[in-house]
Design an enzyme around this catalytic site. Structure first.
Site, PDB file in Angstrom:
ATOM      1  N   HIS A  45       2.887   0.472  11.715  1.00 40.42           N
ATOM      2  CA  HIS A  45       3.135  -0.018  13.070  1.00 40.42           C
ATOM      3  C   HIS A  45       2.883   1.101  14.080  1.00 40.42           C
ATOM      4  CE1 HIS A  45       4.983  -3.293  10.923  1.00 40.42           C
ATOM      5  NE2 HIS A  45       5.870  -2.479  10.403  1.00 40.42           N
ATOM      6  N   GLU A  51      11.685   0.799  12.281  1.00 42.58           N
ATOM      7  CA  GLU A  51      12.518  -0.163  11.558  1.00 42.58           C
ATOM      8  C   GLU A  51      13.305   0.515  10.442  1.00 42.58           C
ATOM      9  OE1 GLU A  51       9.826  -3.079   9.992  1.00 42.58           O
ATOM     10  OE2 GLU A  51       8.589  -1.595   9.000  1.00 42.58           O
ATOM     11  N   HIS A  71       3.349   1.656   4.668  1.00 38.18           N
ATOM     12  CA  HIS A  71       4.443   1.129   3.844  1.00 38.18           C
ATOM     13  C   HIS A  71       4.151  -0.300   3.403  1.00 38.18           C
ATOM     14  CE1 HIS A  71       5.417  -0.220   7.976  1.00 38.18           C
ATOM     15  NE2 HIS A  71       5.902  -1.301   7.379  1.00 38.18           N
ATOM     16  N   ARG A  78      -2.458  -4.194   9.385  1.00 39.30           N
ATOM     17  CA  ARG A  78      -2.615  -4.404   7.945  1.00 39.30           C
ATOM     18  C   ARG A  78      -3.856  -3.640   7.482  1.00 39.30           C
ATOM     19  NH1 ARG A  78      -3.491  -9.780   8.063  1.00 39.30           N
ATOM     20  NH2 ARG A  78      -1.286 -10.178   8.346  1.00 39.30           N
TER      21      ARG A  78
END
Length: 320
Positions: free
Chosen positions: A101, A118, A176, A196
């Site tokens: 991200h 996150e 990740h 992605r």
């Protein structure tokens, strides 16, 4: 304002399964449900109240009406009237794509969005289930691009075996993936921006390969090998155990075997409780709400005192 519960927003995903129903009692309607958005201000996916007199009211309508009494003055000074975090439960029956991200500046310039920092709290994991977090060796941009070209990216990934209670903090830029067999609670910035980079050559229900974001990701990836993602915390009973304290949210772990009162008079932030085990009743000056495993409750910043009544529960307490 009393403690507020919200209707879950359920998301089908190519990699999803049925654990959200089996483990968390979510009303899923398919066997590929991957996410339950518990508390969301994301455009087109705004949560609505499920309990009490405000039932049916959207989170954005609450913010418009209550402002800093709901969010907190300092929260509104930083984030305006946009709810700053997104709360989810995620069920990965299959491996998620390898992704990352962007940070705030890049996300703002490209997508007019927040970045996405996150954290994950593992609630359930099949035997040998794992996560991919970061690289297993020092990387360079050139080595990374070459690994995509010769299809050896997986050789450079760092795998982490997981069990319930394990917690991970995922900085922006860190590559990740959630592995198959993992059920987790996720706390993140309000953002749905994901780059992605590898998807195991899977095809969607129409037989198409899913879109990759190879070029966008290149300027967002942190190529350094950093062992900064495992969250070490204590699980002492009937006290507050700090977990994560970052600029976007603070999370604490409560392992309660008896009632606990939280003095929140000086807390200039809303409070969220995610129940990851057991059950409790959460109360403030204006009412109460029951909370079971897999449920989430929001308390306004104006709450001066929060009472947790329980004979056994584990909670994630989240503030900004």
């Amino acid at each position: 304002m009393y403690p507020l519960k919200f209707h879950p927003i359920l998301k089908e995903r190519l990699w999803g399964g049925t654990k959200l129903a089996e483990k968390l009692n979510k009303p899923i309607t398919s066997d590929i449900t991957g996410e339950s958005w518990e508390l969301s201000g994301v455009k087109e996916d705004v949560s609505r109240v499920a309990n009490g007199d405000l039932k049916g009211t959207s989170l954005n309508e609450l913010i418009d009406q209550w402002g800093e009494r709901l969010l907190g003055r300092s929260v509104m000074e930083r984030f305006g009237s946009e709810f700053p975090i997104l709360i989810k439960f995620i069920d990965a029956k299959q491996d998620l794509s390898i992704q990352l991200h962007p940070h705030d500046e890049l996300a703002r310039s490209r997508h007019n969005s927040f970045g996405k920092t996150e954290m994950w709290y593992i609630m359930d994991a099949d035997e040998d289930a794992n996560l991919i977090v970061g690289f297993n060796q020092p990387m360079t941009r050139e080595k990374y691009v070459r690994s995509l070209e010769d299809r050896t990216l997986l050789d450079y990934m760092n795998y982490e075996r997981v069990k319930p209670g394990d917690t991970f903090f995922i900085n922006t830029g860190k590559i990740h993936a959630i592995g198959a067999g993992v059920l987790l609670a996720e706390i993140q910035q309000t953002s749905d921006i994901t780059y992605r980079v590898y998807d195991f050559d899977r095809r969607d229900k129409e037989g198409k390969l899913r879109e990759l974001h190879t070029d966008l990701a290149l300027d967002a990836i942190d190529f350094e090998k950093k062992d900064d993602f495992v969250v070490t915390y204590e699980r002492k009973q009937d006290v507050v155990n700090p977990m994560v304290d970052c600029p976007y949210f603070k999370t604490q772990f409560l392992n309660l075997q008896k009632d606990l009162v939280r003095d929140t008079q000086s807390r200039d932030s809303f409070t969220i409780f995610m129940c990851v085990h057991g059950e409790a009743v959460i109360a403030n000056e204006n009412g109460s709400a029951s909370l079971k495993k897999g449920e989430t409750v929001l308390l306004p910043a104006s709450s001066a005192r929060i009472e947790i009544r329980t004979s056994g529960c584990e909670l994630l307490e989240v503030t900004v």
